[in-house]
Structure formats: C-alpha cells, structure tokens
Scaffold this active site. Sequence first.
Site, PDB file in Angstrom:
ATOM      1  N   GLU A 283       8.675  -4.734  11.103  1.00 21.32           N
ATOM      2  CA  GLU A 283       9.440  -2.668  10.080  1.00 21.32           C
ATOM      3  C   GLU A 283       9.624  -1.948  11.440  1.00 21.32           C
ATOM      4  OE1 GLU A 283       6.101  -1.192   7.398  1.00 21.32           O
ATOM      5  OE2 GLU A 283       7.831   0.375   7.775  1.00 21.32           O
TER       6      GLU A 283
ATOM      7  N   ASP B 136       0.908  -1.296  -0.195  1.00 20.82           N
ATOM      8  CA  ASP B 136       0.049   0.398  -0.344  1.00 20.82           C
ATOM      9  C   ASP B 136       1.181   1.284  -0.026  1.00 20.82           C
ATOM     10  OD1 ASP B 136       1.278  -0.156   3.007  1.00 20.82           O
ATOM     11  OD2 ASP B 136      -1.188   0.241   3.466  1.00 20.82           O
ATOM     12  N   SER B 137       2.548   0.715  -0.162  1.00 17.19           N
ATOM     13  CA  SER B 137       3.037   2.033  -0.154  1.00 17.19           C
ATOM     14  C   SER B 137       3.076   2.973  -1.438  1.00 17.19           C
ATOM     15  CB  SER B 137       4.390   2.104   0.144  1.00 17.19           C
ATOM     16  OG  SER B 137       4.861   0.377  -0.969  1.00 17.19           O
TER      17      SER B 137
ATOM     18  N   ASP C 252      -0.517  -5.507  -0.238  1.00 12.88           N
ATOM     19  CA  ASP C 252      -2.063  -5.569   1.171  1.00 12.88           C
ATOM     20  C   ASP C 252      -3.150  -4.856   1.021  1.00 12.88           C
ATOM     21  OD1 ASP C 252       0.275  -5.056   2.599  1.00 12.88           O
ATOM     22  OD2 ASP C 252       1.143  -2.905   1.916  1.00 12.88           O
TER      23      ASP C 252
ATOM     24  N   GLU D 292      -1.613  -5.189   8.381  1.00 12.92           N
ATOM     25  CA  GLU D 292      -1.096  -4.629   9.975  1.00 12.92           C
ATOM     26  C   GLU D 292      -1.957  -5.200  11.173  1.00 12.92           C
ATOM     27  OE1 GLU D 292       0.042  -0.549   8.571  1.00 12.92           O
ATOM     28  OE2 GLU D 292       0.678  -1.283   6.911  1.00 12.92           O
TER      29      GLU D 292
ATOM     30  N   LYS E 117      -1.468  -9.308   3.047  1.00  8.13           N
ATOM     31  CA  LYS E 117      -0.608  -9.164   4.381  1.00  8.13           C
ATOM     32  C   LYS E 117      -1.570  -7.949   4.624  1.00  8.13           C
ATOM     33  CE  LYS E 117       3.082  -6.309   3.589  1.00  8.13           C
ATOM     34  NZ  LYS E 117       3.087  -5.113   4.684  1.00  8.13           N
TER      35      LYS E 117
HETATM   36  O1  KIV Z   1       3.371  -1.266   1.897  1.00  7.34           O
HETATM   37  C1  KIV Z   1       4.717  -1.246   1.725  1.00  7.34           C
HETATM   38  O2  KIV Z   1       5.833  -1.253   0.986  1.00  7.34           O
HETATM   39  C2  KIV Z   1       4.809  -2.228   2.687  1.00  7.34           C
HETATM   40  C3  KIV Z   1       6.581  -2.468   3.501  1.00  7.34           C
HETATM   41  C4  KIV Z   1       7.075  -1.452   3.496  1.00  7.34           C
HETATM   42  C5  KIV Z   1       6.865  -3.901   3.721  1.00  7.34           C
HETATM   43  O3  KIV Z   1       4.678  -3.097   3.734  1.00  7.34           O
END
Ligand code: KIV
Length: 275
Positions: free
Chosen positions: A193, A55-56, A94, A126, A124
């Site tokens: 992280e 989600d980055s 994500d 959080e 994934k």
């Molecule tokens: O969204 C992302 O890029 C991440 C990484 C920083 C692990 O979750």
Amino acid sequence: MSVAKRDLEDNRKVTTRRLIEMKQRGEKISMLTAYDYSMAQLIDQAGMDVILVGDSASNVMAGNVTTLPITLDQMIYHGKSVMKAVKRALVVVDLPFGTYQGNSKEALASAIRVMKETHADCIKLEGGSEIRESIERILCAGIPVMGHLGLTPQSINKFGTYTVRAREEEEAKKLIEDAHLLEEIGCFAIVLEKIPAALAAQVASELTIPIIGIGAGGGVDGQVLVMHDMLGINQGFSPRFLRRYANLAEEITRAVQAYIEDVKTQDFPNEKEQY
Ligand code: KIV
C-alpha cells in the site's frame, strides 16, 4: 480478453493457487473490498478475482476515523454477509487491530474464528518480521495468509500520517526484506500500500507470489481499491492513486431527493403502486 468472455469460459472458484498461476502467465489480478451481501453479490457476478472484507469497514461502514476500533466480532459479521453472496471470487478477511499482534496463540485463535464462523477462504494481516511468529502459527493450521506491507493503516498512530511509505532507503530495504520473509514462510500473496511504483515493481519481480498494489503503481501483479472510493460513494477521499469509476454519491442523493419530493407532493404512490 473481455471480462464477459473470460467469465463465460472460466467461472471456477478462484483459489490461492490460481492467483499464483495468473501471475505466472502475466494476467493481472483484480481485487476490491466488500462488506455486505448485496454489494458482494454484484461484485462477484461482475467477475472480480478477489474480494477483500477489509478492516476499512471501520471507516466506510462504521464511520470511524481509523481502522483501529473495529472488532473481531464485527469483522466476522461482515465476512459472513459477504460469504453468503460470493460464488466465484476468493474471499479474504482482514484480522483487525489487536487480534494478532499480542502473541501467536491469540493470532491463531482469531484466524480460526474467522475461518470457522465466516467460511472465508483466507485471512490478511499487516506487518513483516514483527509478526512472523503469528503468521507462521496461522499457516501451520492450514489457513492461507495474505500479507500487507508499506502503509499499514493499523499502525497509523506510529506513522502519524497516511503519506507515501518507504521513500527512504532504510525503510525500502526493510520492506524488501519483509516481502521476501513473507514469501519464504508461506504467505500466498502480499498487498503493498502506498509506496513508490519502482519499489513495488522491484518486489513484484523478485517474488514468485502475487503482489497486489494500492497506490503502488502498475508494475505489480494486481490492483485493489476500497469499493466506496472507486464507486464515488465516499467523496471526501481523493488520493492521487484513486480512479473513480462512478459517482454514486451524486446518483444516490439525486434519487433520494426525487423520492422525498414525490412523497411530499403525493405523487408517490400512484394508483398503480397500491393494492
Ligand atoms: O482494509 C482495507 O480495505 C485494505 C485495503 C486498503 C487493501 O486493507
């Protein structure tokens, strides 16, 4: 063993089971983000073990300040693009902010949409004990889940800062408990992280599932970075944990300026570059 040699010998699709086997034999796991077809193809062909459609994307693709605004539809768009390119790497997508924290039914619906529409291998999300029910429900549907603890950017408004997490004993204790919980309920791996290296190494040694670190030191089972950061596309971000493997911002600027110059001076196109 060099990357090229390993690829020649083993180009089977990476699975969650193979990641656990890699941990067992001490082979470190490589993981990098990708959000589009072309970059995912290059990264996969280079031999990456895991590609994260993170989600980055909210920051590096959409230009948002945080990861919070990205939507499930947008993550699905990125996931689909990446999946069209990838042949070998395990692809993780994500679940974005607001699509799994509300209740476990909503979490399952979000995860099912990602799996059905992108064809990714797993998701994934959080958090630890707070989202236990959501994780369990997703796992019950047969969807592999990667956890994410430590600095969890979707909670930035609670933390108020992107600084190192779990330095204090109480937070470190909760992180260790959460990591054990995620393993017990069936997550196949966890991203840690920006936490102290000693704490990350302790978690990696106590758990049997792979621990992938970002800013968590070398005592874990693998490393993940954001592609734009490690390729030097995103120059405004220089945390201590980041190693830059290229300076693409400079390279791209140089190439684009050369093109502008050639157009202005009518050097491009020349006779051989036309019909
Ligand atoms: O969204 C992302 O890029 C991440 C990484 C920083 C692990 O979750």
